[in-house]
Design a protein around this motif. Structure first.
Motif, PDB file in Angstrom:
ATOM      1  N   LEU A  41       0.846  -1.185   0.000  1.00  0.00           N
ATOM      2  CA  LEU A  41       0.000   0.000   0.000  1.00  0.00           C
ATOM      3  C   LEU A  41       0.882   1.235   0.000  1.00  0.00           C
ATOM      4  O   LEU A  41       1.839   1.330   0.778  1.00  0.00           O
ATOM      5  N   ASP A  42       0.555   2.196  -0.853  1.00  0.00           N
ATOM      6  CA  ASP A  42       1.239   3.491  -0.854  1.00  0.00           C
ATOM      7  C   ASP A  42       0.225   4.563  -0.471  1.00  0.00           C
ATOM      8  O   ASP A  42      -0.753   4.805  -1.180  1.00  0.00           O
ATOM      9  N   LEU A  43       0.448   5.194   0.685  1.00  0.00           N
ATOM     10  CA  LEU A  43      -0.428   6.248   1.183  1.00  0.00           C
ATOM     11  C   LEU A  43       0.056   7.594   0.634  1.00  0.00           C
ATOM     12  O   LEU A  43       1.072   8.119   1.055  1.00  0.00           O
ATOM     13  N   GLY A  44      -0.697   8.141  -0.318  1.00  0.00           N
ATOM     14  CA  GLY A  44      -0.264   9.345  -1.019  1.00  0.00           C
ATOM     15  C   GLY A  44       0.610   8.982  -2.191  1.00  0.00           C
ATOM     16  O   GLY A  44       1.722   9.480  -2.341  1.00  0.00           O
ATOM     17  N   CYS A  45       0.099   8.112  -3.045  1.00  0.00           N
ATOM     18  CA  CYS A  45       0.922   7.481  -4.083  1.00  0.00           C
ATOM     19  C   CYS A  45       1.206   8.373  -5.281  1.00  0.00           C
ATOM     20  O   CYS A  45       2.109   8.075  -6.058  1.00  0.00           O
ATOM     21  N   ALA A  56       7.064  -4.182 -11.199  1.00  0.00           N
ATOM     22  CA  ALA A  56       7.980  -4.577 -12.270  1.00  0.00           C
ATOM     23  C   ALA A  56       9.001  -5.606 -11.801  1.00  0.00           C
ATOM     24  O   ALA A  56       9.416  -6.479 -12.588  1.00  0.00           O
ATOM     25  N   VAL A  57       9.416  -5.527 -10.543  1.00  0.00           N
ATOM     26  CA  VAL A  57      10.468  -6.438 -10.058  1.00  0.00           C
ATOM     27  C   VAL A  57       9.913  -7.603  -9.253  1.00  0.00           C
ATOM     28  O   VAL A  57      10.655  -8.531  -8.938  1.00  0.00           O
ATOM     29  N   ARG A  58       8.620  -7.570  -8.932  1.00  0.00           N
ATOM     30  CA  ARG A  58       8.003  -8.638  -8.147  1.00  0.00           C
ATOM     31  C   ARG A  58       6.721  -9.093  -8.852  1.00  0.00           C
ATOM     32  O   ARG A  58       5.639  -8.561  -8.614  1.00  0.00           O
ATOM     33  N   PRO A  59       6.802 -10.090  -9.740  1.00  0.00           N
ATOM     34  CA  PRO A  59       5.646 -10.471 -10.560  1.00  0.00           C
ATOM     35  C   PRO A  59       4.489 -11.081  -9.789  1.00  0.00           C
ATOM     36  O   PRO A  59       3.381 -11.199 -10.330  1.00  0.00           O
ATOM     37  N   GLN A  60       4.699 -11.450  -8.515  1.00  0.00           N
ATOM     38  CA  GLN A  60       3.615 -12.014  -7.714  1.00  0.00           C
ATOM     39  C   GLN A  60       3.011 -10.982  -6.759  1.00  0.00           C
ATOM     40  O   GLN A  60       2.117 -11.305  -5.976  1.00  0.00           O
ATOM     41  N   LEU A  61       3.477  -9.784  -6.828  1.00  0.00           N
ATOM     42  CA  LEU A  61       3.063  -8.746  -5.891  1.00  0.00           C
ATOM     43  C   LEU A  61       1.730  -8.116  -6.305  1.00  0.00           C
ATOM     44  O   LEU A  61       1.426  -8.001  -7.496  1.00  0.00           O
ATOM     45  N   HIS A  62       0.961  -7.689  -5.301  1.00  0.00           N
ATOM     46  CA  HIS A  62      -0.279  -6.945  -5.545  1.00  0.00           C
ATOM     47  C   HIS A  62      -0.197  -5.617  -4.802  1.00  0.00           C
ATOM     48  O   HIS A  62       0.247  -5.573  -3.652  1.00  0.00           O
ATOM     49  N   ALA A  63      -0.634  -4.541  -5.452  1.00  0.00           N
ATOM     50  CA  ALA A  63      -0.405  -3.206  -4.912  1.00  0.00           C
ATOM     51  C   ALA A  63      -1.687  -2.381  -4.926  1.00  0.00           C
ATOM     52  O   ALA A  63      -2.552  -2.544  -5.794  1.00  0.00           O
ATOM     53  N   GLU A  64      -1.767  -1.481  -3.948  1.00  0.00           N
ATOM     54  CA  GLU A  64      -2.857  -0.515  -3.886  1.00  0.00           C
ATOM     55  C   GLU A  64      -2.269   0.855  -3.564  1.00  0.00           C
ATOM     56  O   GLU A  64      -1.318   0.967  -2.796  1.00  0.00           O
ATOM     57  N   GLY A  65      -2.850   1.883  -4.168  1.00  0.00           N
ATOM     58  CA  GLY A  65      -2.403   3.237  -3.923  1.00  0.00           C
ATOM     59  C   GLY A  65      -3.578   4.140  -3.625  1.00  0.00           C
ATOM     60  O   GLY A  65      -4.693   3.924  -4.119  1.00  0.00           O
ATOM     61  N   VAL A  66      -3.321   5.152  -2.801  1.00  0.00           N
ATOM     62  CA  VAL A  66      -4.357   6.100  -2.396  1.00  0.00           C
ATOM     63  C   VAL A  66      -3.847   7.508  -2.654  1.00  0.00           C
ATOM     64  O   VAL A  66      -2.734   7.854  -2.246  1.00  0.00           O
ATOM     65  N   ASP A  67      -4.663   8.334  -3.319  1.00  0.00           N
ATOM     66  CA  ASP A  67      -4.250   9.709  -3.566  1.00  0.00           C
ATOM     67  C   ASP A  67      -5.476  10.558  -3.888  1.00  0.00           C
ATOM     68  O   ASP A  67      -6.503  10.031  -4.352  1.00  0.00           O
ATOM     69  N   SER A 110       5.230   5.384   2.465  1.00  0.00           N
ATOM     70  CA  SER A 110       4.931   6.818   2.477  1.00  0.00           C
ATOM     71  C   SER A 110       6.268   7.556   2.472  1.00  0.00           C
ATOM     72  O   SER A 110       6.862   7.793   3.526  1.00  0.00           O
ATOM     73  N   VAL A 111       6.739   7.884   1.301  1.00  0.00           N
ATOM     74  CA  VAL A 111       8.051   8.519   1.140  1.00  0.00           C
ATOM     75  C   VAL A 111       7.857   9.945   0.642  1.00  0.00           C
ATOM     76  O   VAL A 111       7.274  10.165  -0.420  1.00  0.00           O
TER      77      VAL A 111
END
Length: 247
Positions: A41-45, A56-67, A110-111
């Motif tokens: 999860l990216d808070l403020g993506c 791109a580097v983790r083909p099994q990964l699932h991602a969510e972003g909030v903005d 959150s970077v």
């Protein structure tokens, strides 16, 4: 021209909105994603650059972003579609502070966005609410590398030195797993890229009604950096796990 439009143009050549080069971003993600099948999860993506690189580097990964930026999220969706990752990316158009998910996440990012939550510790508190047991947080924050001027404090707010910044994180119940302090090259490259891109856009679009405002903004921000905080501001990125007694 509003703040979002300025930011979009300024980051044309530096889509990671923090003073980090591509190698540093990759290494931080490697430490944050040890398995490869995590939920992230990216808070403020923003335009989801961190998530796109993780996918791109983790083909099994699932991602969510909030903005809150519909335009940034639209760019993220298009980029995910272009690279074939759209089925592993979910984007939410809302305030990150009010985001609720039915499932926890293995990595919360959150970077360079702690201002959205009111500071470093409030951002960690928000991340904690979404974190799965054994999960990690990737956070980036500014610090004073040298004693700042009052002008720098007025511009950038209530920061501390590096050691105190890490001490505050540890006292809040976190254990650093990995850290990266941005180099002078990364810090300078980020500032030159941002204000150079904005100035270049203004010069390339002299007939645009926003051209003068963009050029003035680029000049003011470049001057603030060179005369206000270049010699005092640092930036640290930390990969954190929850300390057992505080979990």
């Amino acid at each position: 021209m509003n703040r979002e439009q300025i930011s979009s143009i300024a980051h044309t050549n530096h889509p990671i909105k923090s003073p980090l080069d591509d190698i540093s971003v990759r290494r931080l993600l490697e430490h944050g994603l040890p398995r490869g099948d995590e939920r992230v999860l990216d808070l403020g993506c923003g335009s989801a650059e961190w998530l796109l690189r993780a996918l791109a580097v983790r083909p099994q990964l699932h991602a969510e972003g909030v903005d809150i930026s519909a335009d940034a999220l639209a760019r993220a969706r298009q980029a995910a579609s272009d690279c074939g990752g759209e089925d592993r990316l979910v984007l939410h158009h809302q305030e990150a502070e009010g985001f609720v998910s039915a499932e926890p996440f293995d990595l919360v990012i959150s970077v360079g966005a702690t201002h959205a939550f009111g500071g470093l510790l409030p951002t960690l508190a928000a991340a904690r609410k979404h974190l799965a047991p054994g999960g990690r947080v990737l956070i980036g924050e500014g610090f004073w590398d040298r004693a700042p001027s009052q002008e720098a404090i007025d511009m950038l707010g209530d920061l501390t030195d590096l050691a105190t910044t890490v001490d505050r994180v540890v006292a809040d119940g976190w254990t650093p797993i990995h850290g990266h302090v941005s180099t002078r090259h990364e810090l300078d490259d980020y500032e030159w890229a941002c204000w150079g891109a904005l100035a270049s856009w203004a010069l390339d679009h002299p007939a645009d009604p926003d051209s003068s405002h963009a050029l003035t903004t680029a000049t003011v921000r470049r001057t603030e950096w060179l005369r206000g905080y270049r010699d005092t501001l640092g930036f640290v990125s930390l990969v954190l796990g929850r300390t057992p007694d505080h979990a």
